[in-house]
Write a protein that holds these residues in place. Structure first.
Motif, PDB file in Angstrom:
ATOM      1  N   ILE A   1      -6.867  -4.083  -2.586  1.00 19.85           N
ATOM      2  CA  ILE A   1      -7.753  -5.235  -2.993  1.00 19.85           C
ATOM      3  C   ILE A   1      -8.994  -5.274  -1.732  1.00 19.85           C
ATOM      4  O   ILE A   1     -10.048  -5.520  -2.108  1.00 19.85           O
ATOM      5  N   PHE A   2      -8.518  -5.094  -0.370  1.00 17.93           N
ATOM      6  CA  PHE A   2      -9.484  -5.011   0.320  1.00 17.93           C
ATOM      7  C   PHE A   2     -10.397  -3.948   0.345  1.00 17.93           C
ATOM      8  O   PHE A   2     -11.709  -3.996   0.338  1.00 17.93           O
ATOM      9  N   ASP A   3      -9.854  -2.512  -0.055  1.00 20.82           N
ATOM     10  CA  ASP A   3     -10.681  -1.477  -0.390  1.00 20.82           C
ATOM     11  C   ASP A   3     -11.593  -1.861  -1.638  1.00 20.82           C
ATOM     12  O   ASP A   3     -12.869  -1.326  -1.453  1.00 20.82           O
ATOM     13  N   PHE A   4     -11.125  -2.536  -2.650  1.00 23.64           N
ATOM     14  CA  PHE A   4     -11.954  -2.608  -3.725  1.00 23.64           C
ATOM     15  C   PHE A   4     -13.046  -3.754  -3.469  1.00 23.64           C
ATOM     16  O   PHE A   4     -14.494  -3.237  -3.848  1.00 23.64           O
ATOM     17  N   VAL A   5     -12.884  -4.647  -2.594  1.00 22.94           N
ATOM     18  CA  VAL A   5     -13.948  -5.720  -2.216  1.00 22.94           C
ATOM     19  C   VAL A   5     -14.968  -4.796  -1.301  1.00 22.94           C
ATOM     20  O   VAL A   5     -16.100  -5.145  -1.621  1.00 22.94           O
ATOM     21  N   ILE A   6     -14.513  -3.930  -0.310  1.00 25.47           N
ATOM     22  CA  ILE A   6     -15.634  -3.560   0.334  1.00 25.47           C
ATOM     23  C   ILE A   6     -16.521  -2.494  -0.437  1.00 25.47           C
ATOM     24  O   ILE A   6     -17.652  -2.486  -0.253  1.00 25.47           O
ATOM     25  N   VAL A   7     -15.918  -1.725  -1.262  1.00 20.64           N
ATOM     26  CA  VAL A   7     -16.445  -0.714  -2.174  1.00 20.64           C
ATOM     27  C   VAL A   7     -17.471  -1.212  -3.065  1.00 20.64           C
ATOM     28  O   VAL A   7     -18.743  -1.084  -3.154  1.00 20.64           O
ATOM     29  N   PHE A   8     -16.720  -2.306  -4.082  1.00 23.32           N
ATOM     30  CA  PHE A   8     -17.504  -2.605  -5.030  1.00 23.32           C
ATOM     31  C   PHE A   8     -18.523  -3.973  -4.562  1.00 23.32           C
ATOM     32  O   PHE A   8     -19.405  -4.179  -5.181  1.00 23.32           O
ATOM     33  N   GLY A   9     -18.162  -4.417  -3.340  1.00 20.45           N
ATOM     34  CA  GLY A   9     -19.210  -5.512  -2.836  1.00 20.45           C
ATOM     35  C   GLY A   9     -20.667  -4.858  -2.375  1.00 20.45           C
ATOM     36  O   GLY A   9     -21.607  -5.376  -2.745  1.00 20.45           O
ATOM     37  N   THR A  10     -20.397  -3.568  -1.799  1.00 15.32           N
ATOM     38  CA  THR A  10     -21.344  -2.757  -1.212  1.00 15.32           C
ATOM     39  C   THR A  10     -22.149  -2.157  -2.664  1.00 15.32           C
ATOM     40  O   THR A  10     -23.298  -2.287  -2.582  1.00 15.32           O
ATOM     41  N   LEU A  11     -21.501  -1.969  -3.701  1.00 18.41           N
ATOM     42  CA  LEU A  11     -22.498  -1.491  -4.876  1.00 18.41           C
ATOM     43  C   LEU A  11     -23.250  -2.996  -5.472  1.00 18.41           C
ATOM     44  O   LEU A  11     -24.348  -2.407  -5.905  1.00 18.41           O
ATOM     45  N   VAL A  12     -22.629  -3.900  -5.427  1.00 12.09           N
ATOM     46  CA  VAL A  12     -23.179  -4.863  -6.167  1.00 12.09           C
ATOM     47  C   VAL A  12     -24.564  -5.531  -5.274  1.00 12.09           C
ATOM     48  O   VAL A  12     -25.617  -5.851  -5.784  1.00 12.09           O
ATOM     49  N   LEU A  13     -24.309  -5.282  -3.826  1.00 19.30           N
ATOM     50  CA  LEU A  13     -25.162  -5.940  -2.953  1.00 19.30           C
ATOM     51  C   LEU A  13     -26.229  -4.991  -2.562  1.00 19.30           C
ATOM     52  O   LEU A  13     -27.175  -5.041  -1.809  1.00 19.30           O
ATOM     53  N   TYR A  14     -26.094  -3.574  -3.074  1.00 15.92           N
ATOM     54  CA  TYR A  14     -26.897  -2.402  -2.596  1.00 15.92           C
ATOM     55  C   TYR A  14     -28.330  -2.747  -2.562  1.00 15.92           C
ATOM     56  O   TYR A  14     -29.087  -2.345  -1.522  1.00 15.92           O
ATOM     57  N   ASN A  15     -29.044  -3.161  -3.664  1.00 14.11           N
ATOM     58  CA  ASN A  15     -30.323  -3.348  -3.481  1.00 14.11           C
ATOM     59  C   ASN A  15     -30.775  -4.906  -3.604  1.00 14.11           C
ATOM     60  O   ASN A  15     -31.717  -5.087  -4.230  1.00 14.11           O
TER      61      ASN A  15
ATOM     62  N   HIS B   1     -31.045  -8.726  -1.576  1.00 10.08           N
ATOM     63  CA  HIS B   1     -31.661  -9.224  -0.439  1.00 10.08           C
ATOM     64  C   HIS B   1     -30.589  -9.530   0.692  1.00 10.08           C
ATOM     65  O   HIS B   1     -30.909 -10.161   1.487  1.00 10.08           O
ATOM     66  N   PHE B   2     -29.290  -9.409   0.433  1.00 13.22           N
ATOM     67  CA  PHE B   2     -28.332  -9.900   1.330  1.00 13.22           C
ATOM     68  C   PHE B   2     -28.005  -8.562   2.295  1.00 13.22           C
ATOM     69  O   PHE B   2     -27.006  -8.075   2.247  1.00 13.22           O
ATOM     70  N   ILE B   3     -29.205  -8.221   3.039  1.00 15.53           N
ATOM     71  CA  ILE B   3     -28.947  -7.268   3.859  1.00 15.53           C
ATOM     72  C   ILE B   3     -27.846  -7.484   4.907  1.00 15.53           C
ATOM     73  O   ILE B   3     -27.111  -6.503   5.440  1.00 15.53           O
ATOM     74  N   ALA B   4     -28.023  -8.568   5.555  1.00  6.10           N
ATOM     75  CA  ALA B   4     -26.701  -8.835   6.647  1.00  6.10           C
ATOM     76  C   ALA B   4     -25.147  -8.694   6.025  1.00  6.10           C
ATOM     77  O   ALA B   4     -24.435  -7.884   6.781  1.00  6.10           O
ATOM     78  N   VAL B   5     -24.981  -9.223   4.846  1.00  3.65           N
ATOM     79  CA  VAL B   5     -23.722  -9.147   4.233  1.00  3.65           C
ATOM     80  C   VAL B   5     -23.622  -7.356   3.965  1.00  3.65           C
ATOM     81  O   VAL B   5     -22.405  -7.038   4.005  1.00  3.65           O
ATOM     82  N   LEU B   6     -24.651  -6.867   3.439  1.00  5.39           N
ATOM     83  CA  LEU B   6     -24.336  -5.344   3.100  1.00  5.39           C
ATOM     84  C   LEU B   6     -24.273  -4.642   4.345  1.00  5.39           C
ATOM     85  O   LEU B   6     -23.257  -3.696   4.357  1.00  5.39           O
ATOM     86  N   ARG B   7     -24.844  -4.932   5.265  1.00  6.05           N
ATOM     87  CA  ARG B   7     -24.553  -4.234   6.728  1.00  6.05           C
ATOM     88  C   ARG B   7     -23.023  -4.453   7.134  1.00  6.05           C
ATOM     89  O   ARG B   7     -22.295  -3.520   7.714  1.00  6.05           O
ATOM     90  N   ILE B   8     -22.369  -5.594   6.870  1.00  6.44           N
ATOM     91  CA  ILE B   8     -21.082  -5.738   7.350  1.00  6.44           C
ATOM     92  C   ILE B   8     -20.204  -5.246   6.537  1.00  6.44           C
ATOM     93  O   ILE B   8     -19.140  -4.646   7.044  1.00  6.44           O
ATOM     94  N   LEU B   9     -20.452  -5.075   5.154  1.00  2.00           N
ATOM     95  CA  LEU B   9     -19.571  -4.345   4.256  1.00  2.00           C
ATOM     96  C   LEU B   9     -19.825  -2.673   4.781  1.00  2.00           C
ATOM     97  O   LEU B   9     -18.469  -2.066   4.551  1.00  2.00           O
ATOM     98  N   ARG B  10     -20.882  -2.405   5.088  1.00  2.00           N
ATOM     99  CA  ARG B  10     -20.899  -1.105   5.540  1.00  2.00           C
ATOM    100  C   ARG B  10     -20.001  -0.731   6.877  1.00  2.00           C
ATOM    101  O   ARG B  10     -19.317   0.355   6.968  1.00  2.00           O
ATOM    102  N   VAL B  11     -20.148  -1.674   7.496  1.00  2.00           N
ATOM    103  CA  VAL B  11     -19.184  -1.505   8.880  1.00  2.00           C
ATOM    104  C   VAL B  11     -17.716  -1.738   8.576  1.00  2.00           C
ATOM    105  O   VAL B  11     -17.043  -0.895   9.241  1.00  2.00           O
ATOM    106  N   LEU B  12     -17.349  -2.458   7.713  1.00  2.00           N
ATOM    107  CA  LEU B  12     -16.091  -2.559   7.435  1.00  2.00           C
ATOM    108  C   LEU B  12     -15.442  -1.441   6.585  1.00  2.00           C
ATOM    109  O   LEU B  12     -14.086  -1.415   6.597  1.00  2.00           O
ATOM    110  N   ARG B  13     -16.067  -0.435   6.174  1.00  2.00           N
ATOM    111  CA  ARG B  13     -15.682   0.724   5.625  1.00  2.00           C
ATOM    112  C   ARG B  13     -14.885   1.458   6.578  1.00  2.00           C
ATOM    113  O   ARG B  13     -13.861   2.116   6.341  1.00  2.00           O
ATOM    114  N   VAL B  14     -15.357   1.075   8.006  1.00  2.00           N
ATOM    115  CA  VAL B  14     -14.424   1.927   8.931  1.00  2.00           C
ATOM    116  C   VAL B  14     -13.026   1.348   8.937  1.00  2.00           C
ATOM    117  O   VAL B  14     -12.252   2.227   9.310  1.00  2.00           O
TER     118      VAL B  14
END
Length: 261
Positions: free
Chosen positions: A83-97, A99-112
């Motif tokens: 579930i953690f992996d799913f939220v990170i990956v598909f959350g990034t997909l949904v927010l990719y384009n 205006h939630f840039i801050a959330v997108l950056r957090i999700l990118r960092v959480l990939r680590v």
């Protein structure tokens, strides 16, 4: 090839060590990219490359998640790490384009942090840490009582001598926390008081022994104990799987022999 055989083949790929190592390598490569992207000069010079690599990495993670969902179906969501992996990956997909840039950056960092979900030993260690939370809560309560008692003693005996450190219970607690971390406690706190009150070493040394050594060892011991239990459980499950595979092989062999007759 029938759908059942296709899923079995896909499951072998998903559960293979090669596939796991490949995903781990992508995660680590993503971590390096995130670190390089923090340098504005490097990012400005290779912005297009960074964007392209980020899209490729996100595509790889998306395909991985989809493959696992096809193989495990609803069982995929029974595992908290999935579930953690799913939220990170598909959350990034949904927010990719979006205006939630801050959330997108957090999700990118959480990939680590997906390194934890990929490496079994890290998963066991993290699970052991969460299992130890109730015991850590009790130990924290005990530590709070010790801090409070020593803070009152310190305020009573050293309040007038060193009001900047032991002027009241609040200041005494902050001072004890500094002593607990062993950060400049000797030169900054202990020695000026020791120069005036020679027996003060008993107060500081006893506090360090009780808090920094005994209490922390209780927490570490609880985590290690849980990690050992999880490791033994994983080994037992592995042995069970091996026995099941052997039984299946023997059953297939018997079916072949009966078919020949």
């Amino acid at each position: 090839m029938e759908s059942g055989e296709y899923i079995i083949q896909l499951q072998r790929i998903v559960e293979s060590k090669t596939f796991t190592n490949f995903i781990l390598a992508v995660i680590l490569f993503n971590a390096v990219l995130l670190g390089l992207a923090t340098d504005e000069r490097i990012y400005a010079s290779y912005e297009n490359i960074f964007i392209l690599l980020d899209i490729v990495i996100l595509a790889i993670f998306t395909i991985e998640i989809l493959m696992k969902i096809v193989v495990y179906r609803l069982r995929f969501f029974r595992d908290g790490w999935n579930i953690f992996d799913f939220v990170i990956v598909f959350g990034t997909l949904v927010l990719y384009n979006s205006h939630f840039i801050a959330v997108l950056r957090i999700l990118r960092v959480l990939r680590v942090l997906r390194t934890i979900s990929v490496v079994p030993s890290l998963r066991r260690l993290t699970t052991a840490l969460f299992m130890a939370i109730p015991a850590i809560g009790s130990v924290t309560l005990l530590m709070g009582i010790i801090f409070y008692v020593y803070a009152i003693i310190g305020t009573s005996f050293f309040g007038e001598l060193a009001p900047e450190y032991f002027g009241d219970v609040g200041l005494s607690t902050l001072t004890l926390f500094q002593v607990f971390t062993l950060e400049s406690w000797a030169s900054g706190v202990f020695r000026p008081i020791f120069a005036e009150v020679t027996w003060s070493w008993l107060y500081f040394v006893s506090f360090i022994i009780i808090s920094a050594f005994i209490i922390l060892n209780l927490i570490v011991g609880e985590i290690v104990n849980n990690a050992q239990q999880l490791s033994e459980h994983a080994e037992e499950e592995s042995r069970d799987m091996e026995r099941i595979k052997q039984d299946l092989q023997e059953l297939k062999q018997m079916m072949r022999e009966n078919g020949k007759h």
